[in-house]
Design a protein around this motif. Structure first.
Motif, short mmCIF file in Angstrom:
data_model
loop_
_atom_site.label_atom_id
_atom_site.label_comp_id
_atom_site.label_asym_id
_atom_site.label_seq_id
_atom_site.Cartn_x
_atom_site.Cartn_y
_atom_site.Cartn_z
N VAL A 172 -4.01 -1.03 -4.41
CA VAL A 172 -3.78 -2.43 -4.75
C VAL A 172 -5.03 -2.89 -5.51
N THR A 173 -4.82 -3.26 -6.76
CA THR A 173 -5.95 -3.64 -7.62
C THR A 173 -5.92 -5.15 -7.90
N ASP A 174 -6.99 -5.65 -8.44
CA ASP A 174 -7.08 -7.08 -8.77
C ASP A 174 -5.95 -7.50 -9.71
N SER A 175 -5.56 -6.62 -10.61
CA SER A 175 -4.53 -6.97 -11.59
C SER A 175 -3.13 -7.02 -10.97
N ASP A 176 -2.98 -6.57 -9.74
CA ASP A 176 -1.67 -6.57 -9.07
C ASP A 176 -1.26 -7.94 -8.55
N GLY A 177 -2.17 -8.88 -8.51
CA GLY A 177 -1.86 -10.19 -7.95
C GLY A 177 -2.17 -10.23 -6.47
N LEU A 178 -1.69 -11.27 -5.82
CA LEU A 178 -1.99 -11.48 -4.40
C LEU A 178 -0.82 -11.03 -3.53
N PRO A 179 -1.11 -10.31 -2.45
CA PRO A 179 -0.03 -9.80 -1.59
C PRO A 179 0.37 -10.79 -0.50
N TYR A 180 0.37 -12.06 -0.81
CA TYR A 180 0.78 -13.05 0.19
C TYR A 180 1.48 -14.23 -0.48
N ALA A 181 2.21 -14.97 0.36
CA ALA A 181 2.84 -16.21 -0.06
C ALA A 181 2.34 -17.32 0.86
N VAL A 182 2.32 -18.55 0.37
CA VAL A 182 1.77 -19.69 1.09
C VAL A 182 2.90 -20.58 1.61
N VAL A 228 12.33 -15.79 5.98
CA VAL A 228 11.46 -16.65 6.78
C VAL A 228 12.32 -17.55 7.65
N ASN A 229 12.07 -17.52 8.95
CA ASN A 229 12.78 -18.39 9.90
C ASN A 229 14.29 -18.23 9.82
N ASP A 230 14.74 -16.99 9.70
CA ASP A 230 16.16 -16.64 9.69
C ASP A 230 16.93 -17.20 8.49
N ALA A 231 16.22 -17.60 7.46
CA ALA A 231 16.88 -17.99 6.22
C ALA A 231 17.33 -16.71 5.52
N GLY A 232 17.98 -16.83 4.40
CA GLY A 232 18.42 -15.66 3.66
C GLY A 232 17.25 -14.82 3.15
N PHE A 233 17.53 -13.57 2.90
CA PHE A 233 16.50 -12.68 2.37
C PHE A 233 16.21 -13.01 0.91
N ALA A 234 14.92 -12.92 0.56
CA ALA A 234 14.48 -13.08 -0.83
C ALA A 234 13.71 -11.83 -1.22
N VAL A 235 13.91 -11.37 -2.43
CA VAL A 235 13.17 -10.20 -2.92
C VAL A 235 11.71 -10.60 -3.11
N TRP A 236 10.82 -9.78 -2.55
CA TRP A 236 9.38 -10.01 -2.71
C TRP A 236 8.91 -9.13 -3.85
N PRO A 237 8.31 -9.69 -4.88
CA PRO A 237 7.88 -8.87 -6.01
C PRO A 237 6.80 -7.86 -5.62
N MET A 238 6.90 -6.67 -6.19
CA MET A 238 5.91 -5.62 -5.97
C MET A 238 5.28 -5.26 -7.31
N PRO A 239 3.97 -5.01 -7.31
CA PRO A 239 3.36 -4.52 -8.55
C PRO A 239 3.80 -3.09 -8.82
N ALA A 240 3.71 -2.69 -10.05
CA ALA A 240 4.05 -1.31 -10.42
C ALA A 240 3.06 -0.35 -9.78
N CYS A 241 3.51 0.87 -9.60
CA CYS A 241 2.62 1.93 -9.12
C CYS A 241 1.65 2.30 -10.23
N HIS A 242 0.49 2.73 -9.82
CA HIS A 242 -0.53 3.13 -10.80
C HIS A 242 -0.42 4.64 -11.02
N ALA A 251 0.81 -1.22 0.00
CA ALA A 251 0.00 0.00 0.00
C ALA A 251 0.85 1.27 0.00
N TRP A 252 2.14 1.15 0.30
CA TRP A 252 3.07 2.30 0.29
C TRP A 252 4.23 2.06 -0.66
N ARG A 253 4.09 1.15 -1.59
CA ARG A 253 5.19 0.70 -2.44
C ARG A 253 5.75 1.76 -3.38
N CYS A 254 4.99 2.79 -3.68
CA CYS A 254 5.47 3.78 -4.64
C CYS A 254 6.67 4.56 -4.12
#
Length: 150
Positions: free
Chosen positions: A107-117, A84-98, A72-75
């Motif tokens: 955050v729009t439907d076309s941005d995808g889901l803001p979570y990982a499983v 996760v659990n002190d493993a190495g950092f991984a880049v989390w993809p962000m949608p482009a700013c509108h 919500a503040w990605r711009c």
């Protein structure tokens, strides 16, 4: 749901390599826009809402890790990294700013889901590293209980 799981695993495994690409980030102009699209504008907000950067939710027999607040503040951000659990950092993809809209951070439907499983109760702690678009960096670490959504 299996396709989503496979996509998340592929993202998480491949993203660790992408985290090394941080040196290619370039600082952006910090002229305030009034639309919260620069580090100058979003950094004060993210500093006081640090406890909301990330969340864990148990759902449908899985742990869902959310970055909705950061999206919500990605711009004003250049990059989000998660460990996760002190493993190495991984880049989390962000949608482009509108850009060009009244709400560029929406955050729009076309941005995808803001979570990982992840497997249920497998996430014990999360660390988040935020690189702002002025290339300053903030980091925070959270134990599961502190960010668990009821």
């Amino acid at each position: 749901m299996q396709g989503l799981k496979a996509a998340v695993v592929a993202f998480w495994m491949g993203a660790a390599v992408a985290a090394q690409a941080q040196s290619t980030l370039v600082a952006e102009d910090q002229t305030p826009t009034g639309k919260f699209t620069t580090a100058t504008e979003v950094k004060p907000i993210l500093n006081v809402t640090r406890g909301n950067w990330i969340a864990v939710r148990e759902w449908d027999g899985q742990d869902l890790v959310y970055v909705t607040h950061l999206w919500a503040w990605r711009c004003g951000l250049a990059q989000i990294e998660v460990s996760v659990n002190d493993a190495g950092f991984a880049v989390w993809p962000m949608p482009a700013c509108h850009t060009g809209t009244a709400q560029p951070n929406s955050v729009t439907d076309s941005d995808g889901l803001p979570y990982a499983v992840f497997a249920r109760q497998s996430v014990a702690n999360l660390s988040v590293r935020v690189t702002y678009d002025d290339l300053t960096v903030d980091e925070a670490r959270f134990e599961r209980g502190a960010i668990l959504i009821p």
